[in-house]
Design a protein around this motif. Structure first.
Motif, PDB file in Angstrom:
ATOM      1  N   ALA A 173       0.842  -1.208   0.000  1.00 22.10           N
ATOM      2  CA  ALA A 173       0.000   0.000   0.000  1.00 22.10           C
ATOM      3  C   ALA A 173       0.876   1.257   0.000  1.00 22.10           C
ATOM      4  O   ALA A 173       0.587   2.232  -0.700  1.00 22.10           O
ATOM      5  CB  ALA A 173      -0.917  -0.002   1.218  1.00 22.10           C
ATOM      6  N   ALA A 174       1.953   1.212   0.788  1.00 25.13           N
ATOM      7  CA  ALA A 174       2.874   2.356   0.825  1.00 25.13           C
ATOM      8  C   ALA A 174       3.421   2.635  -0.568  1.00 25.13           C
ATOM      9  O   ALA A 174       3.463   3.796  -1.023  1.00 25.13           O
ATOM     10  CB  ALA A 174       4.010   2.074   1.806  1.00 25.13           C
ATOM     11  N   ALA A 175       3.827   1.566  -1.267  1.00 27.74           N
ATOM     12  CA  ALA A 175       4.375   1.730  -2.624  1.00 27.74           C
ATOM     13  C   ALA A 175       3.332   2.358  -3.534  1.00 27.74           C
ATOM     14  O   ALA A 175       3.648   3.282  -4.310  1.00 27.74           O
ATOM     15  CB  ALA A 175       4.829   0.380  -3.170  1.00 27.74           C
ATOM     16  N   HIS A 176       2.099   1.908  -3.457  1.00 32.10           N
ATOM     17  CA  HIS A 176       1.039   2.514  -4.278  1.00 32.10           C
ATOM     18  C   HIS A 176       0.957   4.016  -4.031  1.00 32.10           C
ATOM     19  O   HIS A 176       0.623   4.776  -4.935  1.00 32.10           O
ATOM     20  CB  HIS A 176      -0.316   1.876  -3.958  1.00 32.10           C
ATOM     21  CG  HIS A 176      -0.592   0.638  -4.753  1.00 32.10           C
ATOM     22  ND1 HIS A 176      -0.969   0.671  -6.079  1.00 32.10           N
ATOM     23  CD2 HIS A 176      -0.535  -0.672  -4.415  1.00 32.10           C
ATOM     24  CE1 HIS A 176      -1.139  -0.565  -6.521  1.00 32.10           C
ATOM     25  NE2 HIS A 176      -0.882  -1.404  -5.535  1.00 32.10           N
TER      26      HIS A 176
ATOM     27  N   THR B 132       4.233   6.189 -11.372  1.00 36.79           N
ATOM     28  CA  THR B 132       5.258   5.141 -11.417  1.00 36.79           C
ATOM     29  C   THR B 132       6.109   5.237 -10.157  1.00 36.79           C
ATOM     30  O   THR B 132       6.432   6.336  -9.707  1.00 36.79           O
ATOM     31  CB  THR B 132       6.155   5.333 -12.664  1.00 36.79           C
ATOM     32  OG1 THR B 132       5.318   5.311 -13.816  1.00 36.79           O
ATOM     33  CG2 THR B 132       7.215   4.250 -12.775  1.00 36.79           C
ATOM     34  N   VAL B 133       6.442   4.085  -9.599  1.00 36.91           N
ATOM     35  CA  VAL B 133       7.289   4.062  -8.400  1.00 36.91           C
ATOM     36  C   VAL B 133       8.425   3.082  -8.648  1.00 36.91           C
ATOM     37  O   VAL B 133       8.204   1.937  -9.064  1.00 36.91           O
ATOM     38  CB  VAL B 133       6.482   3.624  -7.152  1.00 36.91           C
ATOM     39  CG1 VAL B 133       7.385   3.555  -5.924  1.00 36.91           C
ATOM     40  CG2 VAL B 133       5.322   4.591  -6.903  1.00 36.91           C
TER      41      VAL B 133
ATOM     42  N   VAL C  60      10.999  -1.352 -10.893  1.00 33.20           N
ATOM     43  CA  VAL C  60       9.679  -0.710 -10.989  1.00 33.20           C
ATOM     44  C   VAL C  60       8.691  -1.490 -10.121  1.00 33.20           C
ATOM     45  O   VAL C  60       8.465  -2.681 -10.313  1.00 33.20           O
ATOM     46  CB  VAL C  60       9.194  -0.666 -12.450  1.00 33.20           C
ATOM     47  CG1 VAL C  60       7.775  -0.104 -12.532  1.00 33.20           C
ATOM     48  CG2 VAL C  60      10.146   0.180 -13.298  1.00 33.20           C
ATOM     49  N   LEU C  61       8.102  -0.776  -9.147  1.00 33.23           N
ATOM     50  CA  LEU C  61       7.112  -1.407  -8.254  1.00 33.23           C
ATOM     51  C   LEU C  61       5.682  -1.100  -8.685  1.00 33.23           C
ATOM     52  O   LEU C  61       4.791  -1.930  -8.530  1.00 33.23           O
ATOM     53  CB  LEU C  61       7.285  -0.911  -6.809  1.00 33.23           C
ATOM     54  CG  LEU C  61       8.633  -1.092  -6.126  1.00 33.23           C
ATOM     55  CD1 LEU C  61       8.526  -0.635  -4.676  1.00 33.23           C
ATOM     56  CD2 LEU C  61       9.081  -2.544  -6.196  1.00 33.23           C
TER      57      LEU C  61
ATOM     58  N   ALA D 222      -0.436   0.222 -11.460  1.00 36.20           N
ATOM     59  CA  ALA D 222      -0.538  -1.242 -11.261  1.00 36.20           C
ATOM     60  C   ALA D 222       0.691  -1.762 -10.509  1.00 36.20           C
ATOM     61  O   ALA D 222       1.821  -1.326 -10.768  1.00 36.20           O
ATOM     62  CB  ALA D 222      -0.656  -1.941 -12.602  1.00 36.20           C
ATOM     63  N   PHE D 223       0.449  -2.681  -9.605  1.00 39.64           N
ATOM     64  CA  PHE D 223       1.541  -3.216  -8.778  1.00 39.64           C
ATOM     65  C   PHE D 223       2.385  -4.211  -9.561  1.00 39.64           C
ATOM     66  O   PHE D 223       1.867  -5.186 -10.109  1.00 39.64           O
ATOM     67  CB  PHE D 223       0.955  -3.890  -7.535  1.00 39.64           C
ATOM     68  CG  PHE D 223       1.999  -4.428  -6.597  1.00 39.64           C
ATOM     69  CD1 PHE D 223       2.891  -3.567  -5.968  1.00 39.64           C
ATOM     70  CD2 PHE D 223       2.092  -5.791  -6.345  1.00 39.64           C
ATOM     71  CE1 PHE D 223       3.869  -4.056  -5.099  1.00 39.64           C
ATOM     72  CE2 PHE D 223       3.060  -6.292  -5.477  1.00 39.64           C
ATOM     73  CZ  PHE D 223       3.945  -5.419  -4.854  1.00 39.64           C
ATOM     74  N   LYS D 224       3.700  -3.977  -9.613  1.00 35.06           N
ATOM     75  CA  LYS D 224       4.627  -4.867 -10.324  1.00 35.06           C
ATOM     76  C   LYS D 224       5.716  -5.377  -9.388  1.00 35.06           C
ATOM     77  O   LYS D 224       6.685  -5.989  -9.826  1.00 35.06           O
ATOM     78  CB  LYS D 224       5.332  -4.104 -11.478  1.00 35.06           C
ATOM     79  CG  LYS D 224       4.411  -3.451 -12.455  1.00 35.06           C
ATOM     80  CD  LYS D 224       3.883  -4.469 -13.437  1.00 35.06           C
ATOM     81  CE  LYS D 224       2.857  -3.834 -14.354  1.00 35.06           C
ATOM     82  NZ  LYS D 224       2.164  -4.774 -15.193  1.00 35.06           N
ATOM     83  N   GLY D 225       5.580  -5.051  -8.100  1.00 33.04           N
ATOM     84  CA  GLY D 225       6.643  -5.384  -7.152  1.00 33.04           C
ATOM     85  C   GLY D 225       6.532  -6.807  -6.643  1.00 33.04           C
ATOM     86  O   GLY D 225       5.735  -7.612  -7.138  1.00 33.04           O
TER      87      GLY D 225
END
Ligand code: URP
Ligand code: ZN
Ligand code: ZN
Length: 473
Positions: free
Chosen positions: A84-87, A431-432, A438-439, A444-447
């Motif tokens: 959630a933090a990454a989002h 983007t993170v 890339v997370l 969209a979550f890719k982590g």
């Protein structure tokens, strides 16, 4: 190791903004270059940041994943909470390990390390909550600092649980002065609060609103004053956590004006959520029960001013989510049994960005409050909180114009309500990137769990930047 370039964006750091491309080699930032100057090459991935802000990844120095409280555990695991933090654009958290009562701090660290290691999506560190101060634990502080746990939280609230009296606080502060550690303080006068709580319950007033009424802002101001005086006697740096009240802010401002090493954070709930929310129907008010309590708009306004003047140096979340079902419900009829804490790790960057939208703070100050100052104060700078060559490639591409609505239906935290339900915000994480990986891509979550590593933090540096140009790990 892959290379990538984030192209065409406006790079915003605490010290300024400029059009630049960010070149990443493996886990590190290689260079900031003139737009369009990176030559084509087969192994180079490109991320289009045109029209977007490119900022260092957010650092949330106050979270509680899987934290035991009032007979239950906060609802986010280290996996769900860091995802959630990454989002929300946060690439590092510092959570709190807890020394068990009648146990050692080292035991506490091992317990929390076992919960977090291999499960985090983003990098993580630990502060240590000292819940049972004694000679042995004072000695342990040295070894913990050597191992990168360089900050210790004490409580002036919660007698019988986490509370330390003034003598114990002074002893920890003296040990902190010896080791270069930062003392973090939960500053509320818990002895007086417990009297008010007992009186309220005895009078048949057990509804959530009374949580706020029994924790008046003057008791936060008083405790903050006492903590500052004690830190002055010991000669240690002091960081007031989750500051909510104008009285406490005045104490911090006076200490800083006098040149003391006193710092404070506030949290989005103290800037956006009004105490009247605790008066909601049935158990609705329990959603907003945290300590210190959310307060009136006059306090919000004072805190926003404090963010502008740097009397408040950091915005963290104090993310400590409890579901309404089976958790907040524990306090039906007795507000003192409502687990204390609010969800928020996902929304910090967006909510504080509203200060930019409303011209209360600059974009650079937004970055400073949410990334650079936390890194500096907690021994991570410039490896984190900066976009300097050699720093960890923790980056967020942020769309300053796109709006979205905060809601339980849209968030990724493992909690069954949103404290900000229906609130529209301007600005969206696109983007993170964490250490070159890339997370989050277009939301969209890719982590993956286990990408996040434990960060060993340096002792408090008095804000001097390490000569080597690299923070400790
Ligand atoms: O209500 C809160 N703040 N819960 C988390 C524990 C703490 O005191 O930070
Ligand atoms: Zn606290
Ligand atoms: Zn907390």
């Amino acid at each position: 190791m892959s290379r990538l370039v984030v192209q065409g964006g406006t790079v915003v750091t605490a010290s300024g903004s400029a059009s630049a491309d960010v070149l990443v080699d493996g886990e590190r930032i290689e260079a900031l270059l003139a737009p369009g100057s990176v030559a084509e090459s087969g192994d180079l991935a490109r991320i289009d940041a045109r029209g977007k802000l490119v900022v260092p990844g957010g650092i949330d120095v106050h979270t509680h994943m899987e934290m035991p409280f009032g007979g239950t555990f906060s609802a986010d695991t280290f996996f769900t909470g860091t995802r959630a933090a990454a989002h929300g654009g946060t690439t590092t958290i510092i959570d709190f390990a807890i020394q068990p009562r009648a146990g050692s701090a080292r035991q506490g660290l091992e317990t929390w390390m076992a919960r977090a290691e291999g499960h985090c999506v983003i990098d993580f560190g630990f502060h240590m909550i000292l819940s049972d101060v004694n000679e042995a634990v004072l000695k342990e502080m040295h070894g913990l600092v050597d191992d990168g746990v360089t900050s210790f939280k004490l409580f002036m609230a919660y007698p019988g649980v986490f509370y330390s009296d003034d003598g114990k606080i002074l002893q920890v502060m003296q040990a902190a002065a010896d080791t270069g550690a930062m003392v973090m303080m939960h500053a509320e006068n818990g002895i007086a609060i417990d009297v008010l709580v007992a009186q309220s319950l005895a009078a048949g007033r057990g509804e959530p609103m009374m949580h706020g009424e029994t924790r008046p802002s003057v008791l936060e101001g008083e405790a903050t004053h006492r903590a500052i005086v004690l830190a002055g006697v010991a000669g240690c740096p002091l960081y007031i956590v989750h500051l909510s009240a104008m009285e406490a802010l005045a104490e911090v401002a006076a200490a800083r004006d006098a040149g003391k090493q006193v710092f404070a954070e506030t949290c989005p709930q103290y800037l956006f959520l009004d105490e009247s929310l605790m008066a909601g129907p049935d158990l609705e008010g329990a959603k907003y029960v945290c300590s210190p309590p959310i307060r009136t708009r006059a306090h919000h306004d004072a805190l926003w001013r404090g963010l502008g003047t740097d009397d408040l140096s950091v915005v963290s979340t104090d993310h400590c989510p409890f579901c309404m079902k089976d958790q907040k419900e524990l306090g039906r009829g007795d507000f003192s049994k409502i687990p204390n804490g609010l969800p928020g790790v996902e929304h910090r960057m967006d909510l504080i960005y509203q200060g930019v939208v409303q011209r209360k703070i600059t974009p650079e100050r937004w970055v400073e409050l949410t990334s650079t100052a936390p890194a500096r104060l907690f021994g991570l700078y410039p490896k984190k909180g900066s976009l300097l060559p050699g720093a960890d490639a923790d980056l967020v591409v942020y769309d300053p114009d796109r709006t979205h609505t905060l809601s339980v239906a849209a968030h990724h935290m493992a909690v069954d309500y949103s404290a900000y339900e229906g609130r529209e915000v301007t600005g969206t994480v696109e983007t993170v990137i964490s250490r070159g990986e890339v997370l989050i891509e277009h939301g969209a979550f890719k982590g993956r769990d286990g990408h996040g590593r434990f960060v060993r933090r340096s002792p408090f540096s008095g804000l001097a930047v390490p000569v080597s140009g690299r923070g400790g790990r």
